[in-house]
Design an enzyme around this catalytic site. Structure first.
Site, short mmCIF file in Angstrom:
data_model
loop_
_atom_site.label_atom_id
_atom_site.label_comp_id
_atom_site.label_asym_id
_atom_site.label_seq_id
_atom_site.Cartn_x
_atom_site.Cartn_y
_atom_site.Cartn_z
N ASP A 68 55.61 39.75 33.13
CA ASP A 68 54.54 38.84 32.69
C ASP A 68 55.12 37.60 32.00
OD1 ASP A 68 55.43 40.30 30.51
OD2 ASP A 68 53.55 41.36 30.21
N ASN A 137 47.62 48.87 22.20
CA ASN A 137 46.29 49.12 22.78
C ASN A 137 46.39 49.81 24.14
OD1 ASN A 137 47.26 47.08 24.39
ND2 ASN A 137 45.54 45.68 24.08
N HIS A 139 48.21 48.74 26.67
CA HIS A 139 48.41 47.85 27.82
C HIS A 139 49.76 48.10 28.50
CE1 HIS A 139 50.09 44.19 25.32
NE2 HIS A 139 51.04 45.05 25.58
N GLU A 144 45.37 44.62 30.15
CA GLU A 144 44.71 45.05 28.93
C GLU A 144 43.69 46.15 29.24
OE1 GLU A 144 46.12 43.99 26.37
OE2 GLU A 144 46.07 41.83 26.07
P1 PGA Z 1 56.84 45.89 22.07
O1 PGA Z 1 55.76 45.47 23.14
O2 PGA Z 1 58.02 46.41 22.83
O3 PGA Z 1 57.17 44.63 21.34
O4 PGA Z 1 56.23 46.94 21.21
C1 PGA Z 1 55.42 46.35 24.15
C2 PGA Z 1 54.26 45.84 24.94
O5 PGA Z 1 53.41 45.11 24.38
O6 PGA Z 1 54.15 46.17 26.13
#
Ligand code: PGA
Length: 246
Positions: A68, A137, A139, A144
Site C-alpha cells: 500500500d 483494527n 486491517h 479496513e
Molecule cells: P504496525 O502496523 O506494524 O506499525 O503495527 C501494522 C499495520 O497497520 O498493518
C-alpha cells in the site's frame, strides 16, 4: 487453519521471518514478494539487510510489490511508504530497483494505476510470498473493516484508527493523508504463501480474533483463515490472548 509460531525473543522473531524469505529464494531466486511497512517488519528488514550484506542471500532477481501507499503525498515525504522502504530495506540490499513496485499515490489516474498494479502482479505470475502485518483494527494492508474479501487493488478511505496510528509520523492527525492505495484482500489471498507478522501486547486481542475468531469482514485479517498456506508469526505478547479460544 493458519500455522502459528510464537517466537521467544526479538532475535528469534526476525530469524524465523527471514528464514521464510531465504528458503523461498533458495527455491526460486526471482520470487515475487509482497512487502509491508509499519513497525512490525523493521527487525525482519534489518535481518534481511544483514544477510544480504554478508552475502548469505541475494535479492538481485527478486521482484517486489508493496502492499500500500498513501494517496497524494510526495513520494520523498519522510512518512511515505516509499521512504520507509528505502530506509529500512531497499538501500541495504542488492535488489534491482527496476524490479521494485510501489503503488503510485500521486498518479493523475488512480483507477488506472490500481488496474496496472494488478496487471503487473499477474503478468509476473502472481505473488509467491505475501508478508503482511495486522492493524489494531484488524486491517490487512489498508483493507479496513468491512472490506470485501474479493477486493482488488484500489483507493480506500482510511478509518479514524488508521489515521491515528500514523499521526505521529506526520506531525499531527490533520496532516495524515485521508486516502491510500491498497492491494485488495482478494489480491493478497491469491499469494501462494502468506506470512502474517504481529508483535506487541496491543495486538494480542486482534490477533486472537483474526486467527481464532469468526471469519468476518469486520476483521479483515480473519480472511487469512481461509487460505491454505499461512504462517502467523507472533511474539509472546501478541500471542497472549490465543489461549482459551477454540
Ligand atoms: P504496525 O502496523 O506494524 O506499525 O503495527 C501494522 C499495520 O497497520 O498493518
Amino acid at each position: 487453519m493458519p500455522s502459528i509460531t510464537v517466537a521467544a525473543s526479538d532475535d528469534e522473531f526476525s530469524t524465523i521471518a527471514a528464514d521464510q524469505v531465504q528458503r523461498l529464494l533458495r527455491t526460486r531466486m526471482d520470487s515475487i514478494l509482497a512487502l509491508p511497512t509499519g513497525n512490525t517488519p523493521v527487525p525482519l528488514y534489518a535481518e534481511l539487510s544483514r544477510r544480504c550484506l554478508n552475502e548469505e542471500m541475494s535479492f538481485a532477481e527478486v521482484r517486489t510489490f508493496n502492499l500500500d501507499e498513501f494517496v497524494a503525498m510526495p513520494s520523498e515525504h519522510p512518512a511515505s511508504f516509499e521512504t520507509y522502504m528505502m530506509t529500512h530495506l531497499f538501500a541495504h540490499i542488492d535488489v534491482d530497483m527496476a524490479n521494485v513496485h510501489m503503488p503510485d499515490g500521486n498518479s493523475s489516474n488512480l483507477e488506472q494505476e490500481c488496474r496496472a498494479y494488478e496487471r503487473d502482479i499477474a503478468a509476473l505470475g502472481g505473488i509467491d510470498l505475501a508478508i503482511v502485518g495486522i492493524g489494531g483494527n484488524g486491517h490487512l494492508a489498508f483493507n479496513e473493516p468491512g472490506a470485501a474479501f474479493d477486493s482488488r487493488t484500489r483507493v480506500v478511505d482510511l478509518t479514524a484508527e488508521s489515521l491515528e496510528a500514523h499521526a505521529s509520523e506526520f506531525g499531527g492527525l490533520a496532516q495524515v493523508p485521508r486516502r491510500a492505495i491498497t492491494m485488495g484482500i482478494g489480491t493478497i489471498l491469491e499469494a501462494r504463501r502468506i506470512l502474517l507478522l504481529a508483535r506487541g501486547r496491543e495486538k494480542a486481542e486482534i490477533v486472537a480474533r483474526a486467527v481464532r475468531g469468526p471469519i468476518t469482514r469486520e476483521v479483515p485479517a480473519s480472511a487469512l483463515q481461509s487460505h491454505p498456506n499461512v504462517l502467523v508469526l507472533l511474539d509472546r505478547a501478541s500471542a497472549s490472548q490465543l489461549h482459551g479460544m477454540r
